[in-house]
Motif scaffolding. Structure first.
Motif, PDB file in Angstrom:
ATOM      1  N   UNK A 153      -0.491   3.525  -1.849  1.00 18.29           N
ATOM      2  CA  UNK A 153      -0.786   2.705  -3.013  1.00 18.29           C
ATOM      3  C   UNK A 153      -2.269   2.358  -2.988  1.00 18.29           C
ATOM      4  N   UNK A 154      -2.824   2.059  -4.158  1.00 17.13           N
ATOM      5  CA  UNK A 154      -4.233   1.733  -4.236  1.00 17.13           C
ATOM      6  C   UNK A 154      -4.502   0.391  -3.573  1.00 17.13           C
ATOM      7  N   UNK A 155      -5.555   0.364  -2.745  1.00 16.90           N
ATOM      8  CA  UNK A 155      -5.955  -0.867  -2.057  1.00 16.90           C
ATOM      9  C   UNK A 155      -7.357  -1.259  -2.509  1.00 16.90           C
ATOM     10  N   UNK A 156      -7.519  -2.533  -2.819  1.00 15.85           N
ATOM     11  CA  UNK A 156      -8.819  -3.060  -3.249  1.00 15.85           C
ATOM     12  C   UNK A 156      -9.863  -2.801  -2.164  1.00 15.85           C
ATOM     13  N   UNK A 157     -11.003  -2.255  -2.573  1.00 21.09           N
ATOM     14  CA  UNK A 157     -12.098  -1.975  -1.654  1.00 21.09           C
ATOM     15  C   UNK A 157     -12.030  -0.620  -1.000  1.00 21.09           C
ATOM     16  N   UNK A 158     -10.857  -0.010  -0.977  1.00 19.74           N
ATOM     17  CA  UNK A 158     -10.678   1.309  -0.365  1.00 19.74           C
ATOM     18  C   UNK A 158     -10.453   2.376  -1.436  1.00 19.74           C
ATOM     19  N   UNK A 159      -9.590   2.080  -2.401  1.00 19.50           N
ATOM     20  CA  UNK A 159      -9.211   3.040  -3.438  1.00 19.50           C
ATOM     21  C   UNK A 159      -9.610   2.571  -4.836  1.00 19.50           C
TER      22      UNK A 159
END
Length: 101
Positions: free
Chosen positions: A68-74
């Motif tokens: 899943x999309x992670x803030x700061x990474x994706x």
């Protein structure tokens, strides 16, 4: 609010991109990879949106986290409508960090 979907697929390493570069007060077009062209566009749009107070998100098409999309990474969310200049700089820096990884 604006959403930018950034193509980070393998084809973006192709050296057929172009970007504007400032040299001696003059802008000129220079060759670069597609990814470098995308990065410059994203950073410029982040700065412009910050100046007009428009919140926006920058999302990688192929998330490195593979789940899943992670803030700061994706993805990076800029909440520029409510932030000081220092906070805007921090958020644009977070975008730059994500794009450079």
């Amino acid at each position: 609010s604006r959403i930018f979907l950034l193509d980070n697929s393998g084809s973006t390493v192709a050296p057929d991109g172009n970007r504007l570069q400032l040299e001696g007060g003059q802008r000129r077009m220079v060759s670069c990879s597609r990814w470098d062209e995308i990065k410059q566009m994203a950073e410029e749009h982040a700065t412009w949106n910050a100046k007009v107070g428009t919140p926006c998100q920058f999302i990688l098409l192929n998330p490195p986290s593979h789940s899943e999309w992670r803030e700061g990474k994706d993805l990076v969310s800029l909440t520029t409508g409510c932030c000081s200049g220092e906070e805007v700089g921090r958020q644009v820096g977070a975008l730059r960090h994500m794009l450079d990884e």
